[in-house]
Design an enzyme around this catalytic site. Structure first.
Site, PDB file in Angstrom:
ATOM      1  CD  GLU A   1     -10.923  -9.233   3.785  1.00 48.00           C
ATOM      2  OE1 GLU A   1     -10.809  -8.009   3.813  1.00 48.00           O
ATOM      3  OE2 GLU A   1     -10.162 -10.001   4.401  1.00 48.00           O
TER       4      GLU A   1
ATOM      5  CB  CYS B   1      -9.707  -3.915  14.283  1.00 52.57           C
ATOM      6  SG  CYS B   1      -9.311  -3.443  12.611  1.00 52.57           S
TER       7      CYS B   1
ATOM      8  CB  CYS C   1      -6.894  -3.238   5.721  1.00 55.11           C
ATOM      9  SG  CYS C   1      -6.345  -1.631   6.153  1.00 55.11           S
TER      10      CYS C   1
ATOM     11  CD  GLU D   1      -2.511   0.840  -4.416  1.00 49.05           C
ATOM     12  OE1 GLU D   1      -2.618   0.521  -3.214  1.00 49.05           O
ATOM     13  OE2 GLU D   1      -3.341   0.512  -5.274  1.00 49.05           O
TER      14      GLU D   1
ATOM     15  CE  LYS E   1     -10.333  -7.941   8.178  1.00 51.00           C
ATOM     16  NZ  LYS E   1      -9.536  -7.541   7.006  1.00 51.00           N
TER      17      LYS E   1
ATOM     18  CD  GLU F   1      -3.159   0.713   2.140  1.00 55.47           C
ATOM     19  OE1 GLU F   1      -3.369  -0.450   2.506  1.00 55.47           O
ATOM     20  OE2 GLU F   1      -3.822   1.681   2.522  1.00 55.47           O
TER      21      GLU F   1
ATOM     22  CB  SER G   1      -5.158   0.825  -1.252  1.00 57.40           C
ATOM     23  OG  SER G   1      -4.213  -0.210  -1.384  1.00 57.40           O
TER      24      SER G   1
ATOM     25  CD  GLU H   1     -13.763  -9.907  -5.383  1.00 59.82           C
ATOM     26  OE1 GLU H   1     -14.840 -10.028  -5.957  1.00 59.82           O
ATOM     27  OE2 GLU H   1     -13.686  -9.620  -4.184  1.00 59.82           O
TER      28      GLU H   1
END
Lengths: 164, 661
Positions: free
Chosen positions: B361, B501, B299, B282, B358, B279, B319, B366
């Protein structure tokens, strides 16, 4: 048919424009949309939520709170049987049972499969002198009994098939 | 000036700007029972449990009554006690009381208040009818039979997250908390953050457990099961075993996991170090070219889904880097099978997360290869604690252990990921080091902020504009300002949960109202204890980049793509029924983005045009809620040809061409 092309959705757009897409006007917007569609379709409520910048859940909350709003399509003919005190003592219940039988409704189902009839009961129509009362769309029928009520349905049916 | 005071249960208490009588009572050491009061959301006054008697005024709800000088309060009179008992009994009469099979049992406030009030019988007839449990979401299970209608979830979703996935519907005895059109919570705009789970006092909203799946994998001898634990787990799990929030218990957790049968015990922080480097690179590249700024962090999976739904035009600003959990999973599945001599299918990756999103996710398409996910199971802190207890683990007597190598080594830059501001700080440490060697430092100005924190930081010769935001309503406010051109940043960190978190939907339910800041403090202390503080200094990371991660491979394993998402999965609107084949088939997008770009006006102009030119019989017109080309809206599809940034004139021209074919 073609003359009406897309008219309903355009009316929705007009309703939203007229209320300046303001969420405070949600109830009025839903009322006017229900006049267009005779009920509140899900996709249209989602569109209203998008247009007003609110969540579809809050539109759903308002639509389910007020008994005026209906979320399922209603029949072409909305049959309201009064079950207020005066009508009730004059045996409106028998009329309701007879109509349920005639229209094959009941057990939570109140619109016929052919979308021709919706049967509703109302608490009082304020026409107690005519009890028991049945209202079909805007037309009031007084001093009803099961046979007369069934005859009304029969008359509508024959009229419909005659045109069909 | 004389101090204003209130007399609470014969004790004089000064008024010092408390929001209401309930807060004042708390200050005085009186914990009033309540279901619907949360200091961070609006006051609702629904549950009536916090009633107190104010002399001269009678019984009032403490949560919605302001403190006034000279008030005399009684918090537990005979009348109040009776009223509270009746309320609880009424709640229980319409509540599914199968406590032993309820995932919330032990953490349930209805249970604890009933016990506290000595409810031993319910005098009312049980009226609840079992309602179906909603299992449609990967993250959250909704059990309406447990709901007590306190509305906490509704308010947190609307006010803190600005999502509004849950709402009140129907009226009177039919009233319920539900989703729009009674759809499954996994089919609507819920982002899975689990803040509703956190505030739900009962078992109506709980994380979707995957405990059995994990045990089955451990029992299966053909499988090698590895586990990763997120930064925030190590400072919160101890709370289930009587430790203070923020206590770092990583050594004990590692030993417990080994005892339970995990073959390798690794650290999500290893993945986080890669996230920082990827990141960070980037970000520096985007700074150099000036493209796609501000860069948004990616994230937080709840934030990613939020962006996909509401800000599709900003997706190129996210990102492209995967989250630490996802990177960890993909690196494991890419390298471990070869090292261990097993197939990808026989390697099971489990992650322990402070987060419900999560779970969602890990199930994203993907992050799967031929249907096999990079992360097979995601369990929350709570699920791990249950598994440890199931395994009979005596937490205090555990010896300390250390992570397996190399996926268990990490820097302080990764440790701080769990607190709001931590990701930006870690990226800045890396970027600072890259821009001007030796300049890296701590960036304390990014820490501990509530809501939106903005700052400018100079590293080397560059001045960077940063924004750190947590809570999705705050994120919405900030992005709307960016969209309007009123605010400009280089890097924006977004975490769905307030404070990051450490306040995730999978964290322990606690009565300690300072738990979130204590857990964050634990993470910053963890950072201090580690040898390296800049992610790129991780020697195992350096080795992997040098030996097995050439640029292309690194990109393939550690970056991802985003999709524009419909808020609700549903059919398109048929604007006009049509029969048979039509010469002209039009489909317009009425998704949020296209709507804002004027699709409604375009539709109306087209309808007028069609009518004026008597084309009605030749046209079929449909609308959908997202054609997924949001950045180029409004989008109109004419006979399969997609017109982006469509104008009325453009559409007219295409209609004429189509008709002349």
């Amino acid at each position: 048919m073609s003359g009406k092309f897309g008219k309903k959705f355009e009316q929705v757009c007009d309703v939203l424009d007229r209320h300046e897409h303001h969420p405070d006007n949600l109830i009025a917007i839903l009322q006017e949309i229900q006049e267009v569609y005779s009920y509140l379709p899900e996709d249209i409520m989602t569109y209203v939520a998008t247009a007003l910048g609110v969540s579809p859940g809050s539109v759903f909350g308002v639509a389910t709170f007020y008994s005026h709003f209906t979320l399922a399509p209603k029949g072409k003919y909305v049959v309201r049987v009064c079950d207020g005190t005066a009508c009730h003592v004059k045996r409106s219940e028998d009329i309701i049972k007879a109509l349920e039988e005639e229209l094959k409704l009941g057990g939570g189902k109140n619109t016929s499969d052919d979308l021709m009839f919706t049967l509703e009961t109302v608490a009082c129509l304020g026409a107690c002198g005519l009890a028991p009362v049945v209202v079909i769309n805007e037309e009031v029928h007084g001093s009803m009994n099961p046979e007369k009520a069934k005859a009304l349905i029969e008359k509508i049916r024959s009229g419909e098939t005659g045109h069909g | 000036m004389k101090t204003q005071t209130v007399m609470i249960d014969r004790t004089t208490v000064p008024i010092e700007g408390e929001r209401n009588l309930l807060e004042l009572c708390r200050k005085a050491g009186v914990e009033l029972p309540t279901f619907c009061y949360h200091s961070e959301i609006s006051i609702y006054g629904a549950c009536r449990m916090c009633m107190v008697e104010v002399e001269g005024r009678g019984i009032v709800p403490a949560c919605s009554t302001k403190a006034e000088d000279g008030m005399v309060l009684h918090t537990n009179t005979k009348q109040i006690r009776n009223l509270r008992k009746v309320i609880i009994e009424l709640m229980l009469a319409s509540h599914d009381q199968n406590c032993t099979t309820c995932p919330k049992s032990g953490d349930c406030r209805l249970q604890s208040i009933a016990k506290q009030l000595d409810i031993t019988t319910v005098r009312f007839k049980q009226v609840s009818s079992a309602k179906p449990t909603d299992l449609s979401s990967d993250a959250i299970v909704r059990n309406p039979s447990k709901c007590i209608l306190c509305g906490d979830c509704v308010r947190v979703c609307e006010e803190i997250q600005s999502v509004g996935a849950l709402g009140f519907a129907y009226r009177g005895v039919q009233a319920q908390v539900g989703t729009c059109f009674n759809k499954g919570i996994g089919e609507i705009e819920c982002v899975g953050c689990g803040q509703c789970v956190k505030v739900c006092p009962v078992g109506a909203l709980t994380p979707k457990h995957q405990i059995s799946g994990v045990w089955e994998a451990i029992y299966d001898k053909s499988k090698t099961v590895v586990v990763q634990i997120a930064p925030s787990v190590r400072v919160a799990l101890g709370e289930y075993f009587g430790k203070e929030p923020g206590s770092l218990t990583v050594g004990r957790i590692v030993t417990a996991l080994r005892r339970m049968g995990f073959d390798r015990v690794y650290d999500t922080n290893f993945g986080a170090d890669f996230t920082v480097v990827e990141e960070g690179k980037e970000f520096l590249e985007r700074r150099r070219t000036g493209e796609n700024l501000p860069q948004f962090t990616s994230c937080c999976p709840a934030w990613v889904k939020f962006a996909e739904q509401y800000y599709p035009d900003f997706l190129t600003n996210l990102s492209s880097c995967r989250s630490p959990q996802a990177i960890f999973g993909s690196l494991c599945k890419a390298f471990l099978p070869k090292e261990l001599g097993i197939t990808r299918e026989n390697l099971v990756v489990v992650s322990v997360m402070p987060c419900t999103a999560k779970k969602f996710e890990a199930n994203r398409a993907e992050f799967k290869t031929n249907g096999n996910p990079d992360v097979d199971f995601v369990i929350t802190n709570n699920e791990l604690a249950l598994m440890m207890k199931e395994n009979g683990i005596d937490f205090d007597r555990l010896e300390l252990g250390s992570f397996d190598m190399p996926f268990g080594f990490s820097t302080g830059g990764a440790a701080i990921f769990g607190a709001s501001g931590g990701v930006s700080e870690a990226v800045l440490r890396f970027a600072g080091e890259t821009l001007a060697k030796g300049s890296a430092q701590e960036f304390k100005q990014l820490r501990g902020g509530e809501g939106i924190t903005t700052t400018e930081i100079t590293v080397g010769s560059e001045t960077l504009r940063l924004a750190v935001v947590s809570g999705l309503a705050n994120a919405r406010e900030l992005i709307d300002r960016i969209r309007k051109g009123e605010a400009h940043y280089d890097l924006v960190e977004v975490m769905a949960c307030c404070g990051g978190c450490v306040n995730g939907g999978g964290q322990p339910i606690t009565g300690d109202r300072t738990a979130v800041s204590k857990r964050a403090k634990g993470l910053y202390e963890n950072d201090k204890m580690l040898q390296f503080h800049i992610s790129s200094e991780n020697p195992y990371l350096q080795q992997m980049y040098a030996e097995s991660l050439p640029h292309k491979k690194a990109h393939e394993l550690m970056h991802t793509v985003y999709e524009n998402r419909k808020r609700i999965t549903q059919e398109d609107i048929i604007l006009e029924e049509s029969s048979g084949e039509k010469a002209l088939s039009l489909e317009i997008c009425f998704g949020t983005s296209c709507f804002l770009r004027g699709s409604q006006k375009l539709y109306k102009d087209l309808m007028t045009y069609i009518r004026e030119n008597k084309l009605e019989d030749m046209v079929e017109f449909k609308a959908n809620f997202c054609g997924k080309q949001c950045k180029k809206g409004p989008v109109l599809n004419i006979n399969g040809k997609v017109l982006e940034r469509c104008t009325f004139d453009g559409a007219k021209a295409e209609i004429l061409t189509s008709l002349h074919k």
